[in-house]
Design a protein around this motif. Structure first.
Motif, mmCIF file in Angstrom:
data_model
loop_
_atom_site.group_PDB
_atom_site.id
_atom_site.type_symbol
_atom_site.label_atom_id
_atom_site.label_comp_id
_atom_site.label_asym_id
_atom_site.label_seq_id
_atom_site.Cartn_x
_atom_site.Cartn_y
_atom_site.Cartn_z
ATOM 1 N N GLU A 180 0.859 -1.184 0.000
ATOM 2 C CA GLU A 180 0.000 0.000 0.000
ATOM 3 C C GLU A 180 0.899 1.239 0.000
ATOM 4 O O GLU A 180 1.738 1.413 0.894
ATOM 5 C CB GLU A 180 -0.895 0.009 1.237
ATOM 6 C CG GLU A 180 -1.989 1.049 1.209
ATOM 7 C CD GLU A 180 -3.138 0.696 0.293
ATOM 8 O OE1 GLU A 180 -3.756 1.624 -0.251
ATOM 9 O OE2 GLU A 180 -3.410 -0.515 0.117
ATOM 10 N N ALA A 181 0.755 2.094 -1.019
ATOM 11 C CA ALA A 181 1.574 3.306 -1.142
ATOM 12 C C ALA A 181 0.725 4.521 -0.790
ATOM 13 O O ALA A 181 -0.212 4.871 -1.509
ATOM 14 C CB ALA A 181 2.132 3.433 -2.552
ATOM 15 N N VAL A 182 1.060 5.170 0.305
ATOM 16 C CA VAL A 182 0.293 6.311 0.812
ATOM 17 C C VAL A 182 1.120 7.580 0.624
ATOM 18 O O VAL A 182 2.333 7.586 0.861
ATOM 19 C CB VAL A 182 -0.049 6.121 2.310
ATOM 20 C CG1 VAL A 182 -0.831 7.306 2.844
ATOM 21 C CG2 VAL A 182 -0.817 4.815 2.516
ATOM 22 N N ARG A 183 0.476 8.665 0.198
ATOM 23 C CA ARG A 183 1.171 9.936 0.027
ATOM 24 C C ARG A 183 0.546 10.985 0.953
ATOM 25 O O ARG A 183 -0.650 11.268 0.868
ATOM 26 C CB ARG A 183 1.096 10.389 -1.434
ATOM 27 C CG ARG A 183 1.827 9.446 -2.390
ATOM 28 C CD ARG A 183 3.320 9.453 -2.146
ATOM 29 N NE ARG A 183 4.037 8.432 -2.909
ATOM 30 C CZ ARG A 183 4.405 7.258 -2.422
ATOM 31 N NH1 ARG A 183 4.107 6.944 -1.168
ATOM 32 N NH2 ARG A 183 5.063 6.398 -3.161
ATOM 33 N N GLU A 184 1.372 11.544 1.831
ATOM 34 C CA GLU A 184 0.932 12.547 2.792
ATOM 35 C C GLU A 184 1.921 13.710 2.793
ATOM 36 O O GLU A 184 3.079 13.551 2.410
ATOM 37 C CB GLU A 184 0.832 11.946 4.201
ATOM 38 C CG GLU A 184 -0.197 10.839 4.328
ATOM 39 C CD GLU A 184 -0.261 10.251 5.734
ATOM 40 O OE1 GLU A 184 0.559 10.662 6.586
ATOM 41 O OE2 GLU A 184 -1.112 9.383 5.967
ATOM 42 N N HIS A 185 1.479 14.843 3.277
ATOM 43 C CA HIS A 185 2.318 16.040 3.271
ATOM 44 C C HIS A 185 3.540 15.886 4.176
ATOM 45 O O HIS A 185 3.431 15.481 5.334
ATOM 46 C CB HIS A 185 1.495 17.251 3.735
ATOM 47 C CG HIS A 185 2.288 18.528 3.790
ATOM 48 N ND1 HIS A 185 2.784 19.131 2.658
ATOM 49 C CD2 HIS A 185 2.684 19.292 4.843
ATOM 50 C CE1 HIS A 185 3.436 20.217 3.006
ATOM 51 N NE2 HIS A 185 3.400 20.349 4.316
ATOM 52 N N ASP A 186 4.723 16.151 3.608
ATOM 53 C CA ASP A 186 5.978 16.264 4.363
ATOM 54 C C ASP A 186 6.324 15.026 5.185
ATOM 55 O O ASP A 186 6.780 15.129 6.327
ATOM 56 C CB ASP A 186 5.934 17.488 5.286
ATOM 57 C CG ASP A 186 7.333 17.928 5.703
ATOM 58 O OD1 ASP A 186 8.272 17.713 4.920
ATOM 59 O OD2 ASP A 186 7.486 18.458 6.818
ATOM 60 N N VAL A 187 6.124 13.851 4.601
ATOM 61 C CA VAL A 187 6.585 12.608 5.236
ATOM 62 C C VAL A 187 7.863 12.184 4.532
ATOM 63 O O VAL A 187 7.883 11.989 3.317
ATOM 64 C CB VAL A 187 5.522 11.488 5.128
ATOM 65 C CG1 VAL A 187 6.063 10.188 5.718
ATOM 66 C CG2 VAL A 187 4.250 11.907 5.843
ATOM 67 N N LYS A 188 8.954 12.031 5.281
ATOM 68 C CA LYS A 188 10.257 11.727 4.682
ATOM 69 C C LYS A 188 10.337 10.283 4.202
ATOM 70 O O LYS A 188 11.064 9.968 3.271
ATOM 71 C CB LYS A 188 11.373 11.999 5.699
ATOM 72 C CG LYS A 188 11.405 13.425 6.212
ATOM 73 C CD LYS A 188 11.577 14.427 5.100
ATOM 74 C CE LYS A 188 11.712 15.848 5.612
ATOM 75 N NZ LYS A 188 10.504 16.365 6.242
ATOM 76 N N GLY A 189 9.616 9.388 4.853
ATOM 77 C CA GLY A 189 9.622 7.986 4.429
ATOM 78 C C GLY A 189 9.385 7.049 5.594
ATOM 79 O O GLY A 189 10.172 7.027 6.545
ATOM 80 N N THR A 190 8.287 6.301 5.536
ATOM 81 C CA THR A 190 7.975 5.306 6.555
ATOM 82 C C THR A 190 7.616 4.002 5.865
ATOM 83 O O THR A 190 6.812 3.994 4.918
ATOM 84 C CB THR A 190 6.790 5.765 7.435
ATOM 85 O OG1 THR A 190 7.127 6.987 8.077
ATOM 86 C CG2 THR A 190 6.449 4.714 8.488
ATOM 87 N N HIS A 191 8.229 2.914 6.307
ATOM 88 C CA HIS A 191 7.951 1.589 5.743
ATOM 89 C C HIS A 191 7.607 0.632 6.871
ATOM 90 O O HIS A 191 8.354 0.530 7.849
ATOM 91 C CB HIS A 191 9.168 1.066 4.975
ATOM 92 C CG HIS A 191 9.494 1.876 3.765
ATOM 93 N ND1 HIS A 191 10.242 3.039 3.830
ATOM 94 C CD2 HIS A 191 9.157 1.716 2.454
ATOM 95 C CE1 HIS A 191 10.357 3.547 2.606
ATOM 96 N NE2 HIS A 191 9.708 2.768 1.757
ATOM 97 N N THR A 192 6.482 -0.060 6.726
ATOM 98 C CA THR A 192 6.026 -1.015 7.730
ATOM 99 C C THR A 192 5.728 -2.359 7.070
ATOM 100 O O THR A 192 5.050 -2.410 6.036
ATOM 101 C CB THR A 192 4.761 -0.505 8.444
ATOM 102 O OG1 THR A 192 5.059 0.704 9.133
ATOM 103 C CG2 THR A 192 4.246 -1.533 9.449
ATOM 104 N N ILE A 193 6.233 -3.409 7.672
ATOM 105 C CA ILE A 193 5.937 -4.778 7.247
ATOM 106 C C ILE A 193 5.202 -5.456 8.386
ATOM 107 O O ILE A 193 5.694 -5.471 9.528
ATOM 108 C CB ILE A 193 7.216 -5.546 6.904
ATOM 109 C CG1 ILE A 193 7.967 -4.833 5.772
ATOM 110 C CG2 ILE A 193 6.909 -6.992 6.510
ATOM 111 C CD1 ILE A 193 9.420 -5.145 5.707
ATOM 112 N N SER A 194 4.019 -5.991 8.082
ATOM 113 C CA SER A 194 3.191 -6.616 9.106
ATOM 114 C C SER A 194 2.883 -8.060 8.737
ATOM 115 O O SER A 194 2.681 -8.384 7.565
ATOM 116 C CB SER A 194 1.864 -5.860 9.266
ATOM 117 O OG SER A 194 2.078 -4.535 9.680
#
Length: 241
Positions: A180-194
């Protein structure tokens, strides 16, 4: 070292700060309006490319031709990897390429591989992935997410491919890992594996707070690649192979 920056956006400016702080010199800045030239790369020790997917392959081939050790942080050229590797191997080139140069992310890559191996026997857990970036990011999913997915698929047999609802590769038919690729204002980069089951969820997350980690890793790679030949990744730079 004397360095040419290829691409001078937010990442290029952050890399320049770290280069100067570590005693290096930026002697050229290649941009769309001021492209790479033979004059620009005279007497340079390395080039660091954080440009755009539509220009990176031309940049790579130019740098190989001019025998400039290259640090390539731009993604979007995977389909040409074999061709690039052949040129580097046959022309004594030198390159470090990575979907993400952050030291923390590359440790996260290793953690992802180990977790996938650990979870492999437990079929009741289904892996999923989410990546969140700023709204200016052009590609989806991120190159980092694709690298994480590739490593997971190599170490976990539940799926044989990935799909992303926000990408041309959006079909979920067959056994595919969802990104799932989410785009939000001013997020440098977050990756989660569940890994989700009916009774619980196991998750690992990497969250970048700023661009400094990416820039530092690129500079460390430029320092490391001096006097080396071949094509490398951050696993080689950090001895994580």
């Amino acid at each position: 070292m004397k360095i040419v920056l290829v691409g001078y956006g937010k990442m290029g400016k952050e890399i320049e700060k770290i280069l100067v702080s570590r005693g290096h010199e930026v002697i050229g800045k290649a941009t769309k309006d001021n492209p790479l030239s033979s004059e620009m790369v005279k007497n340079v020790d390395a080039a660091i490319d954080f440009s755009t997917p539509d220009s990176v392959l031309d940049n790579i081939n130019f740098l190989i031709t001019h025998k400039i050790p290259s640090i390539i942080g731009t993604t979007g050229w995977n389909e040409s990897y074999d061709e690039v590797k052949h040129r580097i191997d046959t022309e004594d080139g030198a390159m470090v390429h990575a979907s993400n140069f952050s030291v923390g992310v590359n440790l996260f890559f290793k953690l992802n591989e180990q977790l996938a191996k650990l979870m492999e026997p437990y079929k009741e857990y289904t892996p999923e992935m989410t990546e969140i970036h700023h709204t200016e990011k052009l590609d989806a999913p991120s190159g980092t997410a694709i690298s994480l997915a590739t490593d997971l698929l190599q170490n976990h047999t539940q799926f044989n491919d990935w799909y992303c609802p926000q990408n041309d590769k959006k079909s979920k038919s067959g056994n595919k890992l969802k990104i799932e690729a989410v785009r939000e204002h001013d997020v440098k980069g977050t990756h989660t594996i569940s890994y989700q089951s009916k009774i619980d969820t196991i998750s690992i997350t990497h969250e970048a707070h700023n661009r400094e980690g990416f820039a530092l890793g690129a500079v460390i790679s430029a320092e490391w690649i001096q006097n080396k030949k071949g094509i490398f990744t951050m696993k080689d730079v950090l001895a994580l192979s």
